[in-house]
Design a protein around this motif. Structure first.
Motif, short mmCIF file in Angstrom:
data_model
loop_
_atom_site.label_atom_id
_atom_site.label_comp_id
_atom_site.label_asym_id
_atom_site.label_seq_id
_atom_site.Cartn_x
_atom_site.Cartn_y
_atom_site.Cartn_z
N PRO A 1 0.82 -1.21 0.00
CA PRO A 1 0.00 0.00 0.00
C PRO A 1 0.86 1.26 0.00
O PRO A 1 2.01 1.26 0.44
N VAL A 2 0.27 2.34 -0.50
CA VAL A 2 0.91 3.65 -0.43
C VAL A 2 0.72 4.16 0.99
O VAL A 2 -0.41 4.26 1.47
N VAL A 3 1.82 4.46 1.66
CA VAL A 3 1.78 4.88 3.05
C VAL A 3 1.83 6.40 3.18
O VAL A 3 1.03 7.00 3.87
N ASN A 4 2.78 7.00 2.49
CA ASN A 4 2.97 8.44 2.59
C ASN A 4 3.67 8.93 1.34
O ASN A 4 4.81 8.57 1.08
N GLU A 5 2.98 9.75 0.57
CA GLU A 5 3.56 10.30 -0.65
C GLU A 5 4.03 11.72 -0.34
O GLU A 5 3.52 12.36 0.57
N PRO A 6 4.99 12.23 -1.11
CA PRO A 6 5.42 13.61 -0.89
C PRO A 6 4.24 14.58 -1.05
O PRO A 6 3.29 14.29 -1.77
N ALA A 7 4.34 15.71 -0.42
CA ALA A 7 3.35 16.77 -0.61
C ALA A 7 3.76 17.52 -1.88
O ALA A 7 4.48 18.51 -1.83
#
Length: 141
Positions: free
Chosen positions: A32-38
């Motif tokens: 899963p995608v956990v944390n993508e850049p802002a």
């Protein structure tokens, strides 16, 4: 000589079939995608998706040849190694990481030439490279 070639062909064909049974490189589930850049803009993300995400995210698009050994082994290894070095889906961006990303893009080390040969859309123009570098440098978190 003809008999030797037939036997060699059969041995190669059987060997090719047998290596398909080796399980490495067949698991194409993406974590899963956990944390993508802002991302500061959609262009930066779009460029990163084109040139980086297949190896540096949990959103890998697995091409058909990634299911055929021994190529599947190489693709799986590249994705594993790419995610270990930097993963846009598990972003822990620090200034060091961002500087390193900008440097490898600037010097043409990423995306690698062999990847661009197989994925023409990953080839970035100089302007696109600079836009990607600028966008990544301005990302947060």
């Amino acid at each position: 000589m003809k008999k030797f070639l037939v036997i060699a062909g059969i041995v190669l064909l059987v060997g090719f079939g047998l290596i398909q049974l080796i399980p490495y490189g067949h698991d194409h589930t993406n974590p899963p995608v956990v944390n993508e850049p802002a991302w500061t803009d959609t262009q930066t993300r779009d460029l990163a998706v084109r040139a980086c995400f297949d190896c540096h995210s949990n959103e890998t698009v697995w091409p058909w040849y990634s299911r055929v050994a021994p190529v599947s082994w190489l693709v799986a290894h590249d994705v594993e190694e790419g995610r270990q070095h930097m993963n846009f889906s598990e972003w822990k961006g620090s200034s060091h990481t961002v500087d390193e990303i900008a440097e490898v893009i600037h010097y043409g080390e990423m995306p690698p030439s062999y990847y661009v040969m197989m994925h023409a859309d990953a080839k970035l123009t100089d302007a696109e490279k600079q836009a990607l570098i600028d966008g990544i440098m301005s990302t947060t978190n």
